[in-house]
Design an enzyme around this catalytic site. Sequence first.
Site, short mmCIF file in Angstrom:
data_model
loop_
_atom_site.label_atom_id
_atom_site.label_comp_id
_atom_site.label_asym_id
_atom_site.label_seq_id
_atom_site.Cartn_x
_atom_site.Cartn_y
_atom_site.Cartn_z
CG HIS A 132 -0.55 4.12 3.78
ND1 HIS A 132 -1.10 4.03 4.94
CD2 HIS A 132 -0.20 2.90 3.64
CE1 HIS A 132 -1.16 2.60 5.42
NE2 HIS A 132 -0.68 1.98 4.70
CB CYS A 139 -0.83 0.04 1.28
SG CYS A 139 -0.27 -0.71 2.78
P1 NAP Z 1 -6.31 -8.81 8.37
O1 NAP Z 1 -7.32 -7.84 8.93
O2 NAP Z 1 -5.38 -9.68 9.45
O3 NAP Z 1 -7.16 -10.04 7.78
C1 NAP Z 1 -6.41 -11.45 7.25
C2 NAP Z 1 -7.42 -12.42 6.59
O4 NAP Z 1 -6.81 -13.46 6.26
C3 NAP Z 1 -8.47 -12.64 7.29
O5 NAP Z 1 -9.76 -12.90 6.54
C4 NAP Z 1 -8.37 -14.10 7.97
O6 NAP Z 1 -9.51 -14.77 8.30
C5 NAP Z 1 -7.72 -14.60 6.77
N1 NAP Z 1 -6.48 -15.68 7.21
C6 NAP Z 1 -5.50 -15.58 8.21
N2 NAP Z 1 -4.88 -16.84 8.40
C7 NAP Z 1 -5.58 -17.66 7.35
C8 NAP Z 1 -5.45 -19.09 7.03
N3 NAP Z 1 -4.50 -19.76 7.65
N4 NAP Z 1 -6.24 -19.42 6.02
C9 NAP Z 1 -7.09 -18.99 5.48
N5 NAP Z 1 -7.35 -17.33 5.86
C10 NAP Z 1 -6.69 -17.05 6.90
O7 NAP Z 1 -5.24 -8.41 7.19
P2 NAP Z 1 -5.46 -7.09 6.31
O8 NAP Z 1 -4.89 -6.09 6.73
O9 NAP Z 1 -6.72 -7.28 5.79
O10 NAP Z 1 -4.45 -7.74 5.06
C11 NAP Z 1 -4.75 -8.81 4.23
C12 NAP Z 1 -3.51 -9.09 3.06
O11 NAP Z 1 -3.35 -7.84 2.36
C13 NAP Z 1 -1.95 -9.10 3.95
O12 NAP Z 1 -1.12 -10.04 3.27
C14 NAP Z 1 -1.42 -7.54 4.09
O13 NAP Z 1 -0.24 -7.81 3.99
C15 NAP Z 1 -2.04 -7.06 2.53
N6 NAP Z 1 -2.18 -5.63 2.43
C16 NAP Z 1 -2.75 -5.02 3.25
C17 NAP Z 1 -3.25 -3.67 3.26
C18 NAP Z 1 -3.65 -2.63 4.25
O14 NAP Z 1 -4.10 -1.56 4.12
N7 NAP Z 1 -4.44 -3.29 5.39
C19 NAP Z 1 -2.80 -2.90 1.92
C20 NAP Z 1 -1.83 -3.61 1.05
C21 NAP Z 1 -1.91 -5.15 1.38
P3 NAP Z 1 -9.97 -14.99 9.93
O15 NAP Z 1 -10.81 -13.58 10.11
O16 NAP Z 1 -10.94 -16.10 9.75
O17 NAP Z 1 -9.04 -15.25 10.77
#
Ligand code: NAP
Length: 357
Positions: free
Chosen positions: A242, A149
């Site tokens: 950001h 991001c």
């Molecule tokens: P988050 O809020 O922690 O969400 C993680 C998701 O992954 C949840 O739906 C979780 O499900 C699922 N998950 C975790 N472990 C799993 C497993 N073993 N098998 C299947 N599903 C699983 O994280 P986020 O911020 O949304 O980020 C998600 C991805 O996008 C990451 O790789 C992050 O680096 C990337 N990203 C984030 C942003 C941002 O601004 N936040 C920007 C760019 C990229 P449960 O709810 O069931 O635990």
Amino acid sequence: MTARVSVAVLGATGAVGQTFVRLLDRHPYFRIAEVGASPRSVGRSYREAATWREGELSDEIGELQVRACDPGAIRSRIVFSALDAEAALDVERCFAESGAIVLSNAKSYRMEPDVPLVIPEVNPGHLALLELQRERRGWSGGIVTNANCAVTVVAMALAPLHERFGVSTVFATTLQALSGAGYPGVSALDASSNIVPHIGGEEEKIEEELGKLLGTVGSDGAAHAGMVVSAHANRVPVVHGHTACLSVGFETEPSVEEVRAVLAEWRGAEVSRGLPTSPPDVSVLRAEADRPQPRRDADTGSGMSLVIGRVRPDPVLDVRLVAMAHNTVRGAAGGSVLNAEVMGRLGLLPDVEEGSW
Ligand code: NAP
């Protein structure tokens, strides 16, 4: 287009996953048919498993049952992934092997030379790497990633300048929103009235991904642009948006007015324009001395525009400026959805005819 194409969202319960759901609900080309998350959520209704945080959740999606992130349980051939990087490594490979196109937000495959790392307005030509990926890995589907991001903000600001003047050196200091850490994210005691001058792995991502995004692709994969990048990443008490403060050195010596003119005129690659998720203005150049500000500007272009300001001379390098974009929309789910729209237009998505969008 008559029928909408069925898609799945993996990691649908998290911060980025919920943004996917919000952007894809009532999308003119895509229809969310399936949602997946961790074993903690499997079998529950989406409404029950996700702590829904922004706006209204439609009944159609709220009542979907959360499935395991496995191609045996999820049949859609277009899969948006908002998985944790650790889970993404195996899960995304399995889907690509099984013939699905995976649009990934995770870092797991971004830097692989045969995996496209794409910002639609910046480098849609990198989608050509899909062919090499399939040849090398024997996959019938494929993985297309979007950038981190914070890198998205830096790369969008620098892409038109690199094309015109050649960027040689970049100092980037980022001020990154709390939603970038997912949910529940940073503890309230660390986040309130505070700045945390470290985000694990973020500075490396900015330094590495920028070169790939602004580089070229050839028969051996992605070739990186050769600029030197020094990044400082900070977590700040902002909800969304950001910000990147950039000092930039160029191979040529453009004036500040020339830099401003290029930024003001930039519209991004033609193939990325006029799609449902394309913003009316890819980048918005603000003249006020105190903009961009995340609280006022993060929703510009429904969260898909880059907002730039404070373009001025730099006494160490050539020019400095401030750029800002919505991290979970432009920097994550929105960027992925626009990648998918561009791929549909180019005939790179299953069940979508080239040129029909
Ligand atoms: P988050 O809020 O922690 O969400 C993680 C998701 O992954 C949840 O739906 C979780 O499900 C699922 N998950 C975790 N472990 C799993 C497993 N073993 N098998 C299947 N599903 C699983 O994280 P986020 O911020 O949304 O980020 C998600 C991805 O996008 C990451 O790789 C992050 O680096 C990337 N990203 C984030 C942003 C941002 O601004 N936040 C920007 C760019 C990229 P449960 O709810 O069931 O635990």
